[in-house]
Design an enzyme around this catalytic site. Structure first.
Site, PDB file in Angstrom:
ATOM      1  N   ASN A  59       0.808  -1.231   0.000  1.00  0.00           N
ATOM      2  CA  ASN A  59       0.000   0.000   0.000  1.00  0.00           C
ATOM      3  C   ASN A  59       0.842   1.282   0.000  1.00  0.00           C
ATOM      4  OD1 ASN A  59       0.707  -0.462   2.646  1.00  0.00           O
ATOM      5  ND2 ASN A  59      -1.321  -0.080   3.490  1.00  0.00           N
ATOM      6  N   LYS A 100      12.436  -7.300   1.238  1.00  0.00           N
ATOM      7  CA  LYS A 100      11.502  -8.133   0.463  1.00  0.00           C
ATOM      8  C   LYS A 100      10.241  -7.301   0.279  1.00  0.00           C
ATOM      9  CE  LYS A 100       8.311 -10.599   0.386  1.00  0.00           C
ATOM     10  NZ  LYS A 100       7.117 -10.318  -0.428  1.00  0.00           N
ATOM     11  N   ALA A 144       6.525  -6.215  -1.368  1.00  0.00           N
ATOM     12  CA  ALA A 144       5.339  -7.024  -1.661  1.00  0.00           C
ATOM     13  C   ALA A 144       5.381  -7.508  -3.111  1.00  0.00           C
ATOM     14  CB  ALA A 144       4.080  -6.206  -1.415  1.00  0.00           C
ATOM     15  N   GLY A 159       2.874  -5.037   7.679  1.00  0.00           N
ATOM     16  CA  GLY A 159       1.879  -5.838   6.963  1.00  0.00           C
ATOM     17  C   GLY A 159       0.768  -6.244   7.919  1.00  0.00           C
ATOM     18  N   GLU A 211       4.915  -3.451  12.354  1.00  0.00           N
ATOM     19  CA  GLU A 211       3.882  -2.434  12.095  1.00  0.00           C
ATOM     20  C   GLU A 211       2.720  -3.180  11.460  1.00  0.00           C
ATOM     21  OE1 GLU A 211       3.921   0.632  12.977  1.00  0.00           O
ATOM     22  OE2 GLU A 211       6.017   1.062  13.380  1.00  0.00           O
ATOM     23  N   CYS A 235      -3.334   1.331   6.832  1.00  0.00           N
ATOM     24  CA  CYS A 235      -3.509   0.754   8.171  1.00  0.00           C
ATOM     25  C   CYS A 235      -4.115   1.759   9.138  1.00  0.00           C
ATOM     26  CB  CYS A 235      -2.161   0.279   8.694  1.00  0.00           C
ATOM     27  SG  CYS A 235      -0.911   1.559   8.573  1.00  0.00           S
ATOM     28  N   GLU A 280     -10.807  -5.260   9.369  1.00  0.00           N
ATOM     29  CA  GLU A 280     -10.093  -4.176   8.683  1.00  0.00           C
ATOM     30  C   GLU A 280     -10.625  -4.151   7.242  1.00  0.00           C
ATOM     31  OE1 GLU A 280      -5.839  -4.763   8.449  1.00  0.00           O
ATOM     32  OE2 GLU A 280      -5.449  -2.623   8.578  1.00  0.00           O
TER      33      GLU A 280
HETATM   34  P1  NAP Z   1       0.534  -8.931   4.211  1.00  0.00           P
HETATM   35  O1  NAP Z   1      -0.262  -9.902   3.440  1.00  0.00           O
HETATM   36  O2  NAP Z   1       0.800  -9.202   5.641  1.00  0.00           O
HETATM   37  O3  NAP Z   1       1.905  -8.769   3.409  1.00  0.00           O
HETATM   38  C1  NAP Z   1       2.921  -7.887   3.832  1.00  0.00           C
HETATM   39  C2  NAP Z   1       4.250  -8.401   3.332  1.00  0.00           C
HETATM   40  O4  NAP Z   1       4.501  -9.676   3.924  1.00  0.00           O
HETATM   41  C3  NAP Z   1       4.316  -8.605   1.825  1.00  0.00           C
HETATM   42  O5  NAP Z   1       5.620  -8.318   1.383  1.00  0.00           O
HETATM   43  C4  NAP Z   1       4.033 -10.100   1.693  1.00  0.00           C
HETATM   44  O6  NAP Z   1       4.571 -10.681   0.538  1.00  0.00           O
HETATM   45  C5  NAP Z   1       4.751 -10.625   2.911  1.00  0.00           C
HETATM   46  N1  NAP Z   1       4.261 -11.937   3.341  1.00  0.00           N
HETATM   47  C6  NAP Z   1       3.009 -12.430   3.290  1.00  0.00           C
HETATM   48  N2  NAP Z   1       2.976 -13.668   3.817  1.00  0.00           N
HETATM   49  C7  NAP Z   1       4.241 -13.960   4.210  1.00  0.00           C
HETATM   50  C8  NAP Z   1       4.849 -15.092   4.840  1.00  0.00           C
HETATM   51  N3  NAP Z   1       4.156 -16.154   5.184  1.00  0.00           N
HETATM   52  N4  NAP Z   1       6.181 -15.024   5.092  1.00  0.00           N
HETATM   53  C9  NAP Z   1       6.899 -13.928   4.764  1.00  0.00           C
HETATM   54  N5  NAP Z   1       6.381 -12.841   4.172  1.00  0.00           N
HETATM   55  C10 NAP Z   1       5.064 -12.852   3.900  1.00  0.00           C
HETATM   56  O7  NAP Z   1      -0.097  -7.480   4.182  1.00  0.00           O
HETATM   57  P2  NAP Z   1      -0.553  -6.625   2.924  1.00  0.00           P
HETATM   58  O8  NAP Z   1      -1.838  -7.167   2.442  1.00  0.00           O
HETATM   59  O9  NAP Z   1       0.566  -6.471   1.957  1.00  0.00           O
HETATM   60  O10 NAP Z   1      -0.745  -5.201   3.598  1.00  0.00           O
HETATM   61  C11 NAP Z   1      -1.898  -4.850   4.255  1.00  0.00           C
HETATM   62  C12 NAP Z   1      -1.752  -4.992   5.750  1.00  0.00           C
HETATM   63  O11 NAP Z   1      -0.617  -4.238   6.183  1.00  0.00           O
HETATM   64  C13 NAP Z   1      -2.926  -4.413   6.491  1.00  0.00           C
HETATM   65  O12 NAP Z   1      -3.265  -5.245   7.570  1.00  0.00           O
HETATM   66  C14 NAP Z   1      -2.397  -3.081   7.002  1.00  0.00           C
HETATM   67  O13 NAP Z   1      -3.064  -2.599   8.134  1.00  0.00           O
HETATM   68  C15 NAP Z   1      -0.975  -3.408   7.272  1.00  0.00           C
HETATM   69  N6  NAP Z   1      -0.146  -2.199   7.265  1.00  0.00           N
HETATM   70  C16 NAP Z   1       0.340  -1.746   8.449  1.00  0.00           C
HETATM   71  C17 NAP Z   1       1.088  -0.583   8.470  1.00  0.00           C
HETATM   72  C18 NAP Z   1       1.631  -0.054   9.766  1.00  0.00           C
HETATM   73  O14 NAP Z   1       2.518   0.800   9.710  1.00  0.00           O
HETATM   74  N7  NAP Z   1       1.157  -0.502  10.922  1.00  0.00           N
HETATM   75  C19 NAP Z   1       1.344   0.113   7.290  1.00  0.00           C
HETATM   76  C20 NAP Z   1       0.839  -0.387   6.094  1.00  0.00           C
HETATM   77  C21 NAP Z   1       0.095  -1.552   6.103  1.00  0.00           C
HETATM   78  P3  NAP Z   1       3.621 -11.032  -0.707  1.00  0.00           P
HETATM   79  O15 NAP Z   1       3.151  -9.746  -1.233  1.00  0.00           O
HETATM   80  O16 NAP Z   1       4.537 -11.737  -1.630  1.00  0.00           O
HETATM   81  O17 NAP Z   1       2.510 -11.891  -0.180  1.00  0.00           O
END
Ligand code: NAP
Length: 484
Positions: free
Chosen positions: A157, A180, A182, A234, A256, A290, A388
């Site tokens: 995002n 790494k 996304a 994430g 985060e 987020c 969410e």
């Molecule tokens: P996500 O599915 O958790 O993915 C985040 C990152 O983790 C991506 O690079 C993803 O790679 C990787 N990943 C996924 N599964 C993994 C695994 N089993 N092992 C290692 N890496 C893995 O989250 P998202 O859909 O990209 O982002 C949305 C989420 O992020 C929301 O919940 C949002 O609230 C949160 N977020 C939080 C913040 C904050 O600062 N608190 C900021 C932005 C977003 P792939 O893309 O290859 O799956």
């Protein structure tokens, strides 16, 4: 696409100062979410590539940490300047892969410049402590040292600023990084790496692993003992998996994670300001942040007026391809995201919510567009209260008293950002005492900057990014006692 944009769209990744294919030779496509068109094929890397990057990062880190703080600071400043010079191009790359409007993309790249510049300055302020002796004649002090090799896993995002917010403090501290990004958005990371290399970041200090699946790469990053720290942004679900995987090597962690932000509007609020804030933070990045207002909690006396004004404000926004100048908001990231938002809305409606506007996807514009939506008469008993949404859907709840809304706002496992609009000064202080959130905006919904300790409590995470505390996440304290 103009020539400069094409030059920044890489089909290889940077490891140890070399632009490489995957060892397996595999590639995967990156798509433009507004059009569905393929932009480029990038290396689809796995465990062997990740291990190579980690080993090279370890060698490079030893030398990088030996450089003076000033030398590291100068390189980071140069990086920030180069990002600024190429701001428009980086914003275009970001819009192409992520979909957000060019205006939002320029805002994001600007925030990256600010983070890099901030941490270039913070590099110069990493001090230790001299302690009062605990026994006569002792000389005791605390040094701060870089943790070592850092793994950074980032979401789609904010594909540009999430990199800057992690890599700049890590490099300022003297760490090296394996990033790494996304799957959907590797191009901004590669564009930033291109400029980092030009700025003089030494080979091996900044490495990027692109992959169509996070699992294999994540497993290596989390289990490899050379990696001393994981900085992850994430979902809470994936954050929990990664922290379990890091347990065996007891890595330092920054997480985060997800949010479920309450946005409270009291009867005494400046209603126009509240509506403006709601539009800004609920619909920012088409609802995919987020810190998006996930639950709009509006007091009884102004409930209908708030919804009417919100509807009027939404009529001024323009959905479309982010590259078009009139577009204010772009598509969702992929088709899975569209289906998820559709099912959240359907369930809420089945449970009694009322669609004021929107509530559907817009295939006439493109496969991944979802209409600006307002759901009214939403209640805490519905599933949406705990979900969410991550889409442009404003779920509006009704409350009667301050006590009731504080309790509702806090009744979630998340604790990232919260917002309140009220003119009552006593209430403002009560809220600042009682809200269980890492960040609280009162009469404002846009407060994030490089000076802010960004982060959450409860299941929204561990640690803070940005601010004077941001570098500490990449440092270890070493105590020394010299006996006389
Ligand atoms: P996500 O599915 O958790 O993915 C985040 C990152 O983790 C991506 O690079 C993803 O790679 C990787 N990943 C996924 N599964 C993994 C695994 N089993 N092992 C290692 N890496 C893995 O989250 P998202 O859909 O990209 O982002 C949305 C989420 O992020 C929301 O919940 C949002 O609230 C949160 N977020 C939080 C913040 C904050 O600062 N608190 C900021 C932005 C977003 P792939 O893309 O290859 O799956």
């Amino acid at each position: 696409m103009n020539k400069e944009v094409t030059e920044f769209i890489k089909d290889k990744t940077l490891i140890n100062g070399q632009w490489l294919e995957a060892i397996s030779g595999k590639k995967y496509p990156v798509f433009n979410p507004a059009t569905g068109e393929q932009i480029v094929l990038v290396p689809d890397m796995g465990q062997a590539d990740t291990r190579l990057a980690i080993e090279k990062a370890e060698q490079a880190q030893k030398l990088w940490a030996k450089q003076t703080a000033k030398q590291r600071s100068i390189i980071l400043k140069r990086w920030a300047q180069l990002v600024e010079t190429h701001l428009d191009t980086l914003a275009t790359v970001l819009t192409l892969e992520q979909g957000k409007s060019l205006a939002e993309a320029k805002g994001e790249v600007t925030s990256s410049i600010n983070y890099i510049d901030w941490f270039a300055n913070e590099a110069m302020r990493i001090n230790g402590d001299v302690l009062p002796p605990s026994a006569e004649g002792n000389f005791e002090f605390v040094k701060k040292r870089a943790v070592g090799v850092v793994a950074a896993i980032t979401p789609w995002n904010f594909p540009n600023s999430m990199i800057a917010r992690k890599v700049a403090p890590a490099l300022a501290a003297g760490c090296s990084v394996v990033i790494k990004p996304a799957e959907d958005t590797p191009l901004s990371a590669l564009a930033l790496a291109t400029l980092g290399e030009k700025a003089g970041i030494p080979a091996g200090v900044l490495n990027v692993i692109t992959a169509s699946s996070g699992q294999e790469v994540g497993q290596e990053l989390c289990s490899n003992p050379i990696v001393k720290k994981l900085s992850f942004t994430g979902s809470t679900e994936v954050g929990k998996i990664l922290s379990r995987q890091c347990a065996d090597t007891v890595k330092k962690l920054s997480l985060e994670l997800g949010g479920n932000a309450p946005f409270m509007v009291f009867d005494d609020a400046d209603l126009d300001a509240a509506v403006q804030g709601a539009v800004a933070i609920k619909f920012y990045n088409s609802g995919q942040t987020c810190i998006c207002a996930n639950r709009l909690l509006v007091q009884d006396g102004i409930y209908d007026a708030f919804i009417n004004k919100l509807q009027a404000a939404l009529s001024k926004l323009h959905l479309g391809n982010g590259l078009n100048p009139e577009t204010t908001h772009g598509p969702l990231i992929n088709e899975k995201a569209i289906h998820k938002v559709e099912s959240i809305v359907k369930k809420a409606v089945d449970q009694g919510a009322r669609v004021v506007q929107g509530g559907t996807s817009l295939p006439d514009i493109g496969k991944q567009f979802f209409n600006f939506s307002i759901l009214a008469d939403v209640t805490p008993e519905m599933d949406i209260f705990k979900t969410e949404i991550f889409g442009p859907v404003a779920a509006v709840y009704r409350f009667k008293s301050e006590e009731e809304v504080i309790s509702l706002a806090n009744s979630t496992n998340y604790g990232l950002a919260a917002y309140a609009y009220t003119e009552d000064k006593g209430r403002i202080f009560r809220l600042s005492d009682q809200m269980e959130y890492g960040m609280l905006g009162i009469n404002t919904a846009r407060f994030v900057s490089e000076t802010v300790p960004f982060g959450g409590v409860k299941e929204s995470g561990i640690g803070r990014e940005g601010s004077v505390h941001g570098v500490d996440e990449f440092l270890e304290m070493h105590y020394v006692c010299i006996k006389n």
